[in-house]
Design a protein around this motif. Sequence first.
Motif, PDB file in Angstrom:
ATOM      1  N   ALA A  29      15.344  14.399  43.458  1.00 28.18           N
ATOM      2  CA  ALA A  29      14.417  14.235  44.752  1.00 28.18           C
ATOM      3  C   ALA A  29      14.316  15.944  45.025  1.00 28.18           C
ATOM      4  O   ALA A  29      12.887  16.253  45.132  1.00 28.18           O
ATOM      5  CB  ALA A  29      14.852  13.707  45.921  1.00 28.18           C
ATOM      6  N   SER A  39      10.365  17.124  44.182  1.00 31.49           N
ATOM      7  CA  SER A  39       9.522  17.868  45.230  1.00 31.49           C
ATOM      8  C   SER A  39       9.121  19.221  45.220  1.00 31.49           C
ATOM      9  O   SER A  39       7.960  19.465  45.517  1.00 31.49           O
ATOM     10  CB  SER A  39      10.666  17.702  46.621  1.00 31.49           C
ATOM     11  OG  SER A  39       9.865  18.213  47.773  1.00 31.49           O
ATOM     12  N   THR A  84       5.242  20.035  45.470  1.00 30.99           N
ATOM     13  CA  THR A  84       4.754  21.109  46.354  1.00 30.99           C
ATOM     14  C   THR A  84       4.158  22.244  45.298  1.00 30.99           C
ATOM     15  O   THR A  84       2.994  22.647  45.812  1.00 30.99           O
ATOM     16  CB  THR A  84       5.944  21.688  46.919  1.00 30.99           C
ATOM     17  OG1 THR A  84       6.693  20.546  47.661  1.00 30.99           O
ATOM     18  CG2 THR A  84       5.570  22.956  48.016  1.00 30.99           C
ATOM     19  N   HIS A 139      11.699   1.604  47.488  1.00 24.95           N
ATOM     20  CA  HIS A 139      10.545   1.798  47.512  1.00 24.95           C
ATOM     21  C   HIS A 139       9.877   0.837  46.659  1.00 24.95           C
ATOM     22  O   HIS A 139      10.451   0.208  45.706  1.00 24.95           O
ATOM     23  CB  HIS A 139      10.358   3.254  46.920  1.00 24.95           C
ATOM     24  CG  HIS A 139      10.863   4.522  47.639  1.00 24.95           C
ATOM     25  ND1 HIS A 139       9.881   4.756  48.702  1.00 24.95           N
ATOM     26  CD2 HIS A 139      11.954   4.997  47.980  1.00 24.95           C
ATOM     27  CE1 HIS A 139      10.471   5.908  49.488  1.00 24.95           C
ATOM     28  NE2 HIS A 139      11.653   5.863  49.037  1.00 24.95           N
ATOM     29  N   GLU A 183      11.719   9.052  46.483  1.00 27.87           N
ATOM     30  CA  GLU A 183      11.691   9.660  47.961  1.00 27.87           C
ATOM     31  C   GLU A 183      10.879  10.891  48.046  1.00 27.87           C
ATOM     32  O   GLU A 183       9.891  10.909  49.019  1.00 27.87           O
ATOM     33  CB  GLU A 183      13.186  10.033  48.215  1.00 27.87           C
ATOM     34  CG  GLU A 183      13.920   8.766  48.554  1.00 27.87           C
ATOM     35  CD  GLU A 183      13.930   8.366  49.831  1.00 27.87           C
ATOM     36  OE1 GLU A 183      14.650   9.074  50.895  1.00 27.87           O
ATOM     37  OE2 GLU A 183      13.041   7.944  50.332  1.00 27.87           O
ATOM     38  N   ALA A 184      10.903  11.671  47.008  1.00 33.34           N
ATOM     39  CA  ALA A 184       9.839  12.837  46.906  1.00 33.34           C
ATOM     40  C   ALA A 184       8.578  12.475  46.826  1.00 33.34           C
ATOM     41  O   ALA A 184       7.588  12.909  47.443  1.00 33.34           O
ATOM     42  CB  ALA A 184      10.389  13.670  45.587  1.00 33.34           C
ATOM     43  N   ALA A 221       7.116   9.782  47.752  1.00 34.60           N
ATOM     44  CA  ALA A 221       6.433   9.174  48.944  1.00 34.60           C
ATOM     45  C   ALA A 221       6.245  10.228  50.201  1.00 34.60           C
ATOM     46  O   ALA A 221       5.482  10.280  50.814  1.00 34.60           O
ATOM     47  CB  ALA A 221       7.712   8.167  49.529  1.00 34.60           C
ATOM     48  N   ALA A 222       7.160  11.293  49.896  1.00 38.39           N
ATOM     49  CA  ALA A 222       6.957  12.444  51.030  1.00 38.39           C
ATOM     50  C   ALA A 222       5.723  13.222  50.681  1.00 38.39           C
ATOM     51  O   ALA A 222       5.090  13.688  51.787  1.00 38.39           O
ATOM     52  CB  ALA A 222       8.133  13.385  50.907  1.00 38.39           C
ATOM     53  N   HIS A 223       5.185  13.130  49.327  1.00 39.54           N
ATOM     54  CA  HIS A 223       3.871  13.859  49.228  1.00 39.54           C
ATOM     55  C   HIS A 223       2.706  12.834  49.211  1.00 39.54           C
ATOM     56  O   HIS A 223       1.781  13.180  48.671  1.00 39.54           O
ATOM     57  CB  HIS A 223       4.106  14.499  47.709  1.00 39.54           C
ATOM     58  CG  HIS A 223       4.946  15.579  47.922  1.00 39.54           C
ATOM     59  ND1 HIS A 223       4.634  17.081  48.064  1.00 39.54           N
ATOM     60  CD2 HIS A 223       6.304  16.062  47.901  1.00 39.54           C
ATOM     61  CE1 HIS A 223       5.397  17.867  48.191  1.00 39.54           C
ATOM     62  NE2 HIS A 223       6.521  17.340  48.052  1.00 39.54           N
ATOM     63  N   GLY A 224       2.861  11.418  49.257  1.00 38.81           N
ATOM     64  CA  GLY A 224       1.870  10.623  49.282  1.00 38.81           C
ATOM     65  C   GLY A 224       1.369  10.532  47.844  1.00 38.81           C
ATOM     66  O   GLY A 224       0.313  10.070  47.441  1.00 38.81           O
TER      67      GLY A 224
END
Length: 232
Positions: free
Chosen positions: A51, A55, A59, A121, A177-178, A180-183
């Motif tokens: 993750a 991420s 980013t 997910h 998870e990563a 999803a956090a970034h769409g």
Amino acid sequence: MATAVPAERDAVARAFPEASGRVTHRPGIALHHAGDGYDLLAAGVGPALAAASVSAALTAAVLEDAPYAVVVSAGIAGGFLPEAPVGSLVVADVITAADLGAESADGFLPVTELGFGTVTHHPPKSLVRTAATATGARTGAVLTVSTVTGTAARAAALRARHPRALAEAMEGFGVAEAAAAHGTAVLEIRAVSNPVGPRDRAAWRIGEALAALTTAFGKLAPALESWNRHDQ
């Protein structure tokens, strides 16, 4: 494409004959460029490191105004027999953290039943169909575990809790998870190297599984080009 270890990353890279071998370093990660907009990342073993690494890559891509459309968690895995034998391919239609929760007198409780967090997910259905059709993979649940199953009793317990499980690995949930956090859309594909159950290194077929992963990506990469994220 996010794998756990370099051997898996290199297996995926072999499916891209145009790969330049160029590596770009970003804080905490090294991205290997496979050409045509594909980057390969050996994200590390386990959901937490996966993750964090994914991420960081997502980013960095956003800050460079070149966001990724899809993150693929790829690698080898244990397969639940008889549905996922050694050498077969599995694409996750559900990515589940199988051991994220608490033990109780009544058995295991996932964090969702404790009232916080998520353990599941769902990759886009159209993306799962595209990947499965291209590679011939079976579709089902892929479990993410922090401790690889080593006994028949634990294998049976996992199947009882997750009857649609085809495979277990250690990174998919962290990658999801990563993403999803970034769409960002996520996909998980696994080549089965060993049965889930009693730990028996003589039964591992890692080379066979890595070869299957290379073949899969030779078919998957062109299919991803045609995938429309707005399809259902």
